[in-house]
Every structure is written in C-alpha cells, then in structure tokens.
Design a protein around this motif. Structure first.
Motif, PDB file in Angstrom:
ATOM      1  N   ALA A   1      17.447   5.448 -16.999  1.00  0.00           N
ATOM      2  CA  ALA A   1      17.398   5.683 -18.615  1.00  0.00           C
ATOM      3  C   ALA A   1      18.821   4.971 -19.228  1.00  0.00           C
ATOM      4  CB  ALA A   1      17.160   6.936 -18.850  1.00  0.00           C
ATOM      5  N   ASP A   2      18.592   3.989 -20.001  1.00  0.00           N
ATOM      6  CA  ASP A   2      19.795   3.232 -20.566  1.00  0.00           C
ATOM      7  C   ASP A   2      20.607   4.503 -21.457  1.00  0.00           C
ATOM      8  OD1 ASP A   2      19.629   0.563 -19.780  1.00  0.00           O
ATOM      9  OD2 ASP A   2      18.171   0.080 -21.199  1.00  0.00           O
ATOM     10  N   SER A   3      21.758   4.069 -21.582  1.00  0.00           N
ATOM     11  CA  SER A   3      22.892   4.918 -22.309  1.00  0.00           C
ATOM     12  C   SER A   3      23.789   3.742 -23.061  1.00  0.00           C
ATOM     13  CB  SER A   3      23.666   5.754 -21.502  1.00  0.00           C
ATOM     14  OG  SER A   3      24.327   4.840 -20.594  1.00  0.00           O
ATOM     15  N   ASP A   4      24.610   4.227 -23.895  1.00  0.00           N
ATOM     16  CA  ASP A   4      25.405   3.221 -24.599  1.00  0.00           C
ATOM     17  C   ASP A   4      26.433   2.318 -23.550  1.00  0.00           C
ATOM     18  OD1 ASP A   4      24.675   4.097 -27.082  1.00  0.00           O
ATOM     19  OD2 ASP A   4      26.137   5.635 -27.239  1.00  0.00           O
ATOM     20  N   LYS A   5      26.651   3.152 -22.452  1.00  0.00           N
ATOM     21  CA  LYS A   5      27.614   2.679 -21.415  1.00  0.00           C
ATOM     22  C   LYS A   5      26.839   1.328 -20.600  1.00  0.00           C
ATOM     23  CE  LYS A   5      31.376   2.173 -19.203  1.00  0.00           C
ATOM     24  NZ  LYS A   5      32.470   1.407 -19.888  1.00  0.00           N
ATOM     25  N   SER A   6      25.496   1.590 -20.433  1.00  0.00           N
ATOM     26  CA  SER A   6      24.696   0.445 -19.585  1.00  0.00           C
ATOM     27  C   SER A   6      24.429  -0.652 -20.562  1.00  0.00           C
ATOM     28  CB  SER A   6      23.540   1.219 -19.088  1.00  0.00           C
ATOM     29  OG  SER A   6      22.675   1.669 -20.251  1.00  0.00           O
ATOM     30  N   LYS A   7      24.314  -0.112 -21.876  1.00  0.00           N
ATOM     31  CA  LYS A   7      23.921  -1.420 -22.763  1.00  0.00           C
ATOM     32  C   LYS A   7      25.399  -2.170 -23.132  1.00  0.00           C
ATOM     33  CE  LYS A   7      20.452   0.959 -25.382  1.00  0.00           C
ATOM     34  NZ  LYS A   7      20.083   1.754 -26.909  1.00  0.00           N
ATOM     35  N   GLN A   8      26.269  -1.483 -22.835  1.00  0.00           N
ATOM     36  CA  GLN A   8      27.580  -2.262 -23.104  1.00  0.00           C
ATOM     37  C   GLN A   8      28.070  -3.055 -21.903  1.00  0.00           C
ATOM     38  OE1 GLN A   8      31.153   0.449 -23.116  1.00  0.00           O
ATOM     39  NE2 GLN A   8      32.561  -1.133 -22.936  1.00  0.00           N
ATOM     40  N   LEU A   9      27.831  -2.780 -20.679  1.00  0.00           N
ATOM     41  CA  LEU A   9      27.836  -3.340 -19.616  1.00  0.00           C
ATOM     42  C   LEU A   9      26.949  -4.804 -19.585  1.00  0.00           C
ATOM     43  CD1 LEU A   9      28.094  -0.812 -16.647  1.00  0.00           C
ATOM     44  CD2 LEU A   9      29.847  -2.324 -17.534  1.00  0.00           C
ATOM     45  N   ALA A  10      25.696  -4.739 -20.095  1.00  0.00           N
ATOM     46  CA  ALA A  10      24.814  -5.568 -20.127  1.00  0.00           C
ATOM     47  C   ALA A  10      25.291  -6.711 -21.142  1.00  0.00           C
ATOM     48  CB  ALA A  10      23.357  -5.086 -20.531  1.00  0.00           C
ATOM     49  N   ASP A  11      25.876  -6.227 -22.298  1.00  0.00           N
ATOM     50  CA  ASP A  11      26.581  -7.333 -23.189  1.00  0.00           C
ATOM     51  C   ASP A  11      27.805  -7.825 -22.555  1.00  0.00           C
ATOM     52  OD1 ASP A  11      24.572  -6.545 -24.917  1.00  0.00           O
ATOM     53  OD2 ASP A  11      25.767  -5.003 -26.111  1.00  0.00           O
TER      54      ASP A  11
ATOM     55  N   PRO B   1      36.910  10.166 -29.347  1.00  0.00           N
ATOM     56  CA  PRO B   1      35.822  10.829 -29.343  1.00  0.00           C
ATOM     57  C   PRO B   1      35.429  11.143 -27.729  1.00  0.00           C
ATOM     58  CG  PRO B   1      35.424   8.522 -29.649  1.00  0.00           C
ATOM     59  CD  PRO B   1      36.861   8.809 -29.778  1.00  0.00           C
ATOM     60  N   VAL B   2      34.894  12.564 -27.634  1.00  0.00           N
ATOM     61  CA  VAL B   2      34.419  12.817 -26.182  1.00  0.00           C
ATOM     62  C   VAL B   2      33.137  12.006 -26.006  1.00  0.00           C
ATOM     63  CG1 VAL B   2      33.857  14.857 -24.907  1.00  0.00           C
ATOM     64  CG2 VAL B   2      35.539  15.040 -26.648  1.00  0.00           C
ATOM     65  N   GLU B   3      33.002  11.465 -24.844  1.00  0.00           N
ATOM     66  CA  GLU B   3      31.910  10.999 -24.398  1.00  0.00           C
ATOM     67  C   GLU B   3      30.767  11.900 -23.857  1.00  0.00           C
ATOM     68  OE1 GLU B   3      33.302   6.293 -23.372  1.00  0.00           O
ATOM     69  OE2 GLU B   3      33.791   7.951 -22.055  1.00  0.00           O
ATOM     70  N   ALA B   4      29.614  11.882 -24.096  1.00  0.00           N
ATOM     71  CA  ALA B   4      28.642  12.896 -23.402  1.00  0.00           C
ATOM     72  C   ALA B   4      28.440  12.612 -22.282  1.00  0.00           C
ATOM     73  CB  ALA B   4      27.358  12.538 -24.490  1.00  0.00           C
ATOM     74  N   PRO B   5      28.357  13.582 -21.491  1.00  0.00           N
ATOM     75  CA  PRO B   5      28.189  13.691 -19.963  1.00  0.00           C
ATOM     76  C   PRO B   5      26.852  12.576 -19.580  1.00  0.00           C
ATOM     77  CG  PRO B   5      28.713  15.776 -20.617  1.00  0.00           C
ATOM     78  CD  PRO B   5      28.314  15.044 -22.067  1.00  0.00           C
ATOM     79  N   LEU B   6      27.029  11.989 -18.357  1.00  0.00           N
ATOM     80  CA  LEU B   6      25.878  11.209 -18.303  1.00  0.00           C
ATOM     81  C   LEU B   6      24.876  11.973 -17.424  1.00  0.00           C
ATOM     82  CD1 LEU B   6      27.896   7.712 -17.122  1.00  0.00           C
ATOM     83  CD2 LEU B   6      26.350   8.138 -19.237  1.00  0.00           C
ATOM     84  N   THR B   7      23.479  11.743 -17.546  1.00  0.00           N
ATOM     85  CA  THR B   7      22.598  12.204 -16.752  1.00  0.00           C
ATOM     86  C   THR B   7      22.299  11.573 -15.484  1.00  0.00           C
ATOM     87  OG1 THR B   7      20.757  11.151 -17.545  1.00  0.00           O
ATOM     88  CG2 THR B   7      21.546  13.276 -18.864  1.00  0.00           C
TER      89      THR B   7
ATOM     90  N   LEU C   1      30.896  10.479 -11.036  1.00  0.00           N
ATOM     91  CA  LEU C   1      31.164  11.664  -9.726  1.00  0.00           C
ATOM     92  C   LEU C   1      31.071  13.075 -10.482  1.00  0.00           C
ATOM     93  CD1 LEU C   1      33.467   9.689  -7.174  1.00  0.00           C
ATOM     94  CD2 LEU C   1      30.895  10.310  -6.981  1.00  0.00           C
ATOM     95  N   PRO C   2      31.833  13.143 -11.576  1.00  0.00           N
ATOM     96  CA  PRO C   2      31.837  14.627 -12.350  1.00  0.00           C
ATOM     97  C   PRO C   2      30.602  14.938 -12.527  1.00  0.00           C
ATOM     98  CG  PRO C   2      33.913  13.132 -12.993  1.00  0.00           C
ATOM     99  CD  PRO C   2      32.725  12.207 -12.252  1.00  0.00           C
ATOM    100  N   ASN C   3      29.735  13.919 -13.086  1.00  0.00           N
ATOM    101  CA  ASN C   3      28.380  14.458 -13.910  1.00  0.00           C
ATOM    102  C   ASN C   3      27.203  14.161 -12.892  1.00  0.00           C
ATOM    103  OD1 ASN C   3      29.932  14.862 -16.361  1.00  0.00           O
ATOM    104  ND2 ASN C   3      29.786  12.660 -16.738  1.00  0.00           N
ATOM    105  N   ALA C   4      27.254  13.642 -11.799  1.00  0.00           N
ATOM    106  CA  ALA C   4      26.217  13.313 -11.072  1.00  0.00           C
ATOM    107  C   ALA C   4      25.614  15.040 -10.349  1.00  0.00           C
ATOM    108  CB  ALA C   4      26.383  12.491  -9.820  1.00  0.00           C
ATOM    109  N   LYS C   5      24.513  15.123 -10.694  1.00  0.00           N
ATOM    110  CA  LYS C   5      23.852  16.251 -10.125  1.00  0.00           C
ATOM    111  C   LYS C   5      23.058  16.266  -8.787  1.00  0.00           C
ATOM    112  CE  LYS C   5      24.848  18.606 -14.070  1.00  0.00           C
ATOM    113  NZ  LYS C   5      25.465  17.328 -14.758  1.00  0.00           N
ATOM    114  N   ASN C   6      22.420  15.221  -8.693  1.00  0.00           N
ATOM    115  CA  ASN C   6      21.880  15.057  -7.339  1.00  0.00           C
ATOM    116  C   ASN C   6      22.741  14.763  -6.150  1.00  0.00           C
ATOM    117  OD1 ASN C   6      20.300  13.251  -5.286  1.00  0.00           O
ATOM    118  ND2 ASN C   6      18.688  14.128  -6.293  1.00  0.00           N
TER     119      ASN C   6
ATOM    120  N   ALA D   1      21.258   4.028 -14.066  1.00  0.00           N
ATOM    121  CA  ALA D   1      21.169   2.551 -15.220  1.00  0.00           C
ATOM    122  C   ALA D   1      22.412   1.958 -15.118  1.00  0.00           C
ATOM    123  CB  ALA D   1      20.646   2.865 -16.556  1.00  0.00           C
ATOM    124  N   VAL D   2      23.690   2.815 -15.232  1.00  0.00           N
ATOM    125  CA  VAL D   2      24.608   2.196 -15.235  1.00  0.00           C
ATOM    126  C   VAL D   2      25.357   1.558 -14.100  1.00  0.00           C
ATOM    127  CG1 VAL D   2      27.222   3.199 -15.389  1.00  0.00           C
ATOM    128  CG2 VAL D   2      25.675   3.942 -16.987  1.00  0.00           C
TER     129      VAL D   2
END
Length: 293
Positions: A115-125, A48-54, A166-171, A60-61
């Motif tokens: 803002a939390d994402s599935d990845k940040s929640k996974q790291l917390a677990d 599954p293709v992971e959605a780009p991180l904002t 790095l590929p998704n960071a906009k700022n 949060a990650v």
C-alpha cells in the motif's frame, strides 16, 4: 478716626494632585516587538510527527527504495567512465534486484498487499529526478555524481530502516528479513560507496599534479634547449679556431660570431627539436671558416 480695613481672607489650600500608580507590567505578545519581552514564554515549533508505517506500507517503501537503486545503477552501467564505478553499479543492480524478488516472494507467502504512503511516493519522485539529472552528465562528472548519490541514498535508507521500518514492522518474518538481510547489505553498499568516492577524489588530485609536472618539465626542457643552442654554436666555433694556430685571433672572432649566431639556435629549443641542431651546426661551421685562413 477711620477704622483700618479688615485683613484679606487667606485662600484655602488647593488639594494636592495624586499621581496614579503605574499598572503592573503585562506580558507582551506584540508581534512587532521582534524580541521576547520579560515574562513571556516561547516554544519552538516541533517537527510534525510522522504516522507509523503499516506492514503494507513498509512493503511499498522497501520496493520503492530497491527500485531507486536499480534504476540509477543500470544507467551507470552504460554511462560510467571509471571501471570501478561500472563494477560497483553492476553489484548494486544485482543485489537490489535480488532483494526485490525475495521480498515479492515473501509478501506473497505472508499474504501482504503493498500500500502506497507519502514516503513511497516521495521515493518514486526522487528516483525520477535523480535519473534525469544523471542522464545530463558525462564522463568523470557522471561518475562523481553517481557515487555521491549512492552515498546519500544508502545513508537515507539506513535511517529509514532504523527509524520507521524496524520499529513499526509487526510481522516477524518481514522484520527478520529487513534486520538480518536487507540492512547489512545496505550498510555494506554505503561503505563501498564512501571508499569509491574517496578513490575518485584522490585520482582527480593526482591527475592535476601530473599535468602540472608535465608543464614544468616542458618549460625546463625548453630552457635547456635555449642554453644548448647558444653554447654548442659558440663552443664549436671556438674549438675549431683554437686548432688553427695561424688563425687563432680569427678563430676567436669566429667563436664569438658562433655565440651570436647560436642565439637563434637557442630559440630553436622552444621550437620543434629539428630546428635546434641546424642552427647550432650552421653557426659552428661559420666560426671555423675564418680560422682556416
């Protein structure tokens, strides 16, 4: 004269049966077949293709990744046994605490809200699970598990930075901080953890060799004690007997008695050292007495 009977009529030939042509083979899609039939095309399921991180999710990650290292390292500072593991844990806790504070300052300046994402929640677990596992370990087992976890964590974080952050960071400022400051630090931590893991493995091998060597030396010492006990008793008895010309034969017999009596002295080599001289000396004295006569 009677006329001959007319010939029997010839039966009409039966129509020949025609075999229907076999239908053209069709691709098989029967799931029970267990193998792909000719003419079929299978496509492996793609990951599954992971959605780009904002940028908000990236913040949060990164925060969750820093917290994971801090929590594990703080525990290691109190539970680690090896001094190098304690020192490494202290560096990890310090660097990631500084990185976490610097990131908080930057996002406040940029006006970015995490803002939390599935990845940040996974790291917390994963952080909670890792800490609980480490708490159950002691001594060298804790050291090895903690260092192995540091290798895994930092390799995972590097992959995360290279593939999703790095590929998704906009700022631009956020991206520069990750690329120029955070990533080199993570890479250095990974190399240090790999070197420390190798050092612990070498120390464990050396410790096993030392134990084996000590056991061998003890066995050799025990064997030497056995030999010394018998020889000392016999030699002392024989020498004393030889010094008495009149009682040479009695001295030889006494020496032989000394050898026999020295056997307990030999066994004494296996027992505490104090037992060996006593047995040997006693046998030697006995061997000398008949020589005097």
């Amino acid at each position: 004269m009677n006329a001959p009977p007319p010939p029997a009529p010839t039966p009409a030939p039966l129509p020949q049966e025609t075999t229907p042509a076999a239908p053209a083979s069709q691709p098989s899609t029967d799931p029970q077949a267990g193998a792909t039939q000719p003419g079929t095309t299978t496509t492996a399921p793609s990951a599954p293709v992971e959605a780009p991180l904002t940028d908000e999710q990236i913040v949060a990650v990164l925060d969750a990744a820093n917290k994971k290292e801090i929590d594990e390292a703080q525990l290691a500072q109190t539970k680690a046994k090896h001094k190098d593991v304690k020192a490494y844990a202290r560096v990890i806790a310090q660097h990631h605490t500084e990185a976490k504070a610097k990131q908080a300052k930057l996002i406040k300046k940029l006006g970015i809200t995490a803002a939390d994402s599935d990845k940040s929640k996974q790291l917390a677990d994963e952080t909670q699970q890792a800490v609980e596992q480490l708490k159950a370990l002691q001594g060298a087992d804790f050291d090895q598990q903690f260092v192995a976890l540091m290798v895994k964590d930092h390799q995972t974080t590097l992959d995360l930075l290279d593939k999703r952050v790095l590929p998704n960071a906009k700022n631009a400022d956020l991206k520069t901080m990750v690329e120029k400051e955070l990533r080199p630090t993570i890479e250095k931590h990974l190399k240090d953890a790999e070197a420390l893991a190798q050092k612990l493995a070498s120390a464990g091998t050396a410790g096993t060799g030392a134990t084996t060597g000590a056991t061998g030396a003890g066995a050799q010492g025990g064997a030497t004690g056995v030999g010394s006990g018998a020889t000392g008793a016999g030699a002392q008895g024989s020498t004393t007997g030889a010094q008495r010309a009149a009682g040479a034969q009695s001295g030889n017999q006494a020496g032989q008695t000394g050898v026999t009596a020295g056997s307990p002295g030999g066994q004494g080599g296996v027992q505490p050292p104090a037992a060996t001289p006593a047995a040997g000396a006693g046998a030697g004295t006995k061997g000398a007495s008949p020589g005097t006569k």
